[in-house]
Write an enzyme that holds these catalytic residues in place. Structure first.
Site, PDB file in Angstrom:
ATOM      1  CB  SER A 146      -0.898   0.023   1.239  1.00 26.39           C
ATOM      2  OG  SER A 146      -1.481   1.304   1.365  1.00 26.39           O
ATOM      3  N   GLY A 153      -8.895   3.552   7.358  1.00 29.83           N
ATOM      4  CA  GLY A 153      -8.614   4.965   7.572  1.00 29.83           C
ATOM      5  C   GLY A 153      -7.154   5.220   7.863  1.00 29.83           C
ATOM      6  CG  PHE A 154      -5.697   6.240  10.558  1.00 29.64           C
ATOM      7  CD1 PHE A 154      -7.059   6.249  10.892  1.00 29.64           C
ATOM      8  CD2 PHE A 154      -5.037   7.445  10.398  1.00 29.64           C
ATOM      9  CE1 PHE A 154      -7.729   7.455  11.089  1.00 29.64           C
ATOM     10  CE2 PHE A 154      -5.695   8.654  10.589  1.00 29.64           C
ATOM     11  CZ  PHE A 154      -7.047   8.655  10.940  1.00 29.64           C
ATOM     12  N   GLY A 188      -4.907  -4.580   5.905  1.00 30.11           N
ATOM     13  CA  GLY A 188      -4.849  -3.962   7.243  1.00 30.11           C
ATOM     14  C   GLY A 188      -4.146  -4.862   8.240  1.00 30.11           C
ATOM     15  N   GLY A 189      -2.975  -4.429   8.687  1.00 33.70           N
ATOM     16  CA  GLY A 189      -2.223  -5.198   9.686  1.00 33.70           C
ATOM     17  C   GLY A 189      -1.645  -6.490   9.142  1.00 33.70           C
ATOM     18  CG  HIS A 223      -3.883  -1.492  -1.899  1.00 34.35           C
ATOM     19  ND1 HIS A 223      -4.931  -2.224  -2.403  1.00 34.35           N
ATOM     20  CD2 HIS A 223      -4.360  -0.808  -0.829  1.00 34.35           C
ATOM     21  CE1 HIS A 223      -6.010  -1.988  -1.660  1.00 34.35           C
ATOM     22  NE2 HIS A 223      -5.697  -1.136  -0.701  1.00 34.35           N
ATOM     23  CG  MET A 225      -8.457   6.722   2.845  1.00 36.53           C
ATOM     24  SD  MET A 225      -7.536   6.724   4.399  1.00 36.53           S
ATOM     25  CE  MET A 225      -6.642   5.190   4.249  1.00 36.53           C
ATOM     26  CG  HIS A 246      -9.245   0.115  -0.854  1.00 34.66           C
ATOM     27  ND1 HIS A 246      -8.673  -0.133   0.375  1.00 34.66           N
ATOM     28  CD2 HIS A 246     -10.588   0.042  -0.673  1.00 34.66           C
ATOM     29  CE1 HIS A 246      -9.627  -0.342   1.268  1.00 34.66           C
ATOM     30  NE2 HIS A 246     -10.786  -0.247   0.651  1.00 34.66           N
ATOM     31  CG  ASP A 297      -5.142   2.006   1.044  1.00 27.88           C
ATOM     32  OD1 ASP A 297      -4.099   1.521   1.494  1.00 27.88           O
ATOM     33  OD2 ASP A 297      -6.160   1.332   0.789  1.00 27.88           O
ATOM     34  CG  MET A 307     -11.696  -2.881   4.671  1.00 27.80           C
ATOM     35  SD  MET A 307     -10.154  -2.598   3.800  1.00 27.80           S
ATOM     36  CE  MET A 307      -9.204  -1.759   5.084  1.00 27.80           C
TER      37      MET A 307
HETATM   38  C1  DX5 Z   1      -7.002   1.415   5.396  1.00 25.90           C
HETATM   39  C2  DX5 Z   1      -5.760   1.153   4.604  1.00 25.90           C
HETATM   40  C3  DX5 Z   1      -4.661   0.420   5.414  1.00 25.90           C
HETATM   41  C4  DX5 Z   1      -3.430   0.179   4.608  1.00 25.90           C
HETATM   42  C5  DX5 Z   1      -2.637  -0.966   5.144  1.00 25.90           C
HETATM   43  O1  DX5 Z   1      -6.795   1.866   6.619  1.00 25.90           O
HETATM   44  O2  DX5 Z   1      -6.154   0.347   3.534  1.00 25.90           O
HETATM   45  O3  DX5 Z   1      -5.223  -0.777   5.851  1.00 25.90           O
HETATM   46  O4  DX5 Z   1      -3.719  -0.148   3.315  1.00 25.90           O
HETATM   47  O5  DX5 Z   1      -1.926  -0.497   6.178  1.00 25.90           O
HETATM   48  P1  DX5 Z   1      -1.018  -1.460   7.089  1.00 25.90           P
HETATM   49  O6  DX5 Z   1      -0.541  -2.601   6.235  1.00 25.90           O
HETATM   50  O7  DX5 Z   1       0.099  -0.568   7.555  1.00 25.90           O
HETATM   51  O8  DX5 Z   1      -1.941  -1.911   8.176  1.00 25.90           O
HETATM   52 ZN    ZN Z   2      -6.689  -0.512   0.969  1.00 30.67          ZN
END
Ligand code: DX5
Ligand code: ZN
Length: 215
Positions: A9, A142-143, A176-177, A34, A38, A67, A36, A137
């Site tokens: 991402s 968001g982060f 995410g994570g 990817h 927002m 996304h 992101d 997700m």
């Molecule tokens: C939405 C974003 C994050 C990001 C991945 O919040 O989509 O999930 O892509 O971030 P990491 O891999 O650092 O959790």
């Molecule tokens: Zn994403």
């Protein structure tokens, strides 16, 4: 069903060195990048828009996986169409989701549907026959840098089981994570496409981080 795809991402990249970061992560083995997007309404953050994505597209040689975490993807999706391999929209968006997915596909772009952790899987079931990708997700969007929500693995396995039962062919993506440990859990549950931000861009050695995500 699908070969594993690793999609770092760009949200987690150092945007002050964007050109170098894109070159480096592609050289490290990224399959896709990817994006992101927002809008501060569908999710509680504002990241970047079409102009930023166009600048990424100028440098990137790998497919771009857009996304759209935005409330009106019906209005904005076309601004990402030329640069995107696929465009994923949220079922929580404030628009006619089925029509928007149809429009994206009609433009020759892969269509994806995503859902937040608090949204039940049943919300996306009506769309599964009309998408090329399901994005589960694994954090509240968001982060970057949040902790993986293992509870979302149920949705990944549901997506896998329904795909088999209905003879569908969509990819199953998680976001995410995602790191070596949570990536393995996600693959075991049925995911074949892994978005990873901080675990790749924050790694001392991006190539080994990407290898670890492949398992
Ligand atoms: C939405 C974003 C994050 C990001 C991945 O919040 O989509 O999930 O892509 O971030 P990491 O891999 O650092 O959790
Ligand atoms: Zn994403």
């Amino acid at each position: 069903m699908h070969p594993i795809v690793i999609a770092p991402s760009v949200l987690a990249a150092d945007w002050g060195r964007l050109h170098d970061q894109i070159r480096a992560v592609e050289a490290a083995g990224a399959d896709w990048l990817h994006l992101d997007v927002m809008d501060g309404r569908l999710v509680d953050n504002i990241s970047f828009g079409p102009a930023f994505c166009e600048s990424v597209a100028k440098v990137a040689t790998k497919p771009l996986d857009s996304h759209l975490m935005i409330s009106r993807p019906d209005h904005y999706w076309s601004r990402f169409a030329k640069l995107s391999r696929n465009i994923t929209i949220h079922v929580e968006a404030e628009c006619d989701v089925a029509a928007t997915l149809r429009d994206i596909r009609a433009a020759g772009v892969g269509a994806g549907i995503s859902l937040k952790p608090g949204t039940p899987f049943s919300a996306i079931e009506p769309f599964l026959a009309d998408v090329d990708l399901v994005l589960v997700m694994t954090v509240e969007p968001g982060f970057g840098g949040q902790s993986f929500m293992e509870s979302q693995m149920e949705k990944v396995s549901m997506a896998r089981d329904i795909r088999a039962a209905r003879n569908l062919a969509y990819r199953i993506e998680v976001d995410g994570g995602i790191n070596a440990v949570t990536g393995a859990k996600s693959r075991d549950a049925g995911a074949d496409t892994l978005v990873a931000g901080s675990s790749v861009f924050g790694a001392a050695d991006m190539a080994s981080a990407i290898r670890a995500l492949r398992g």
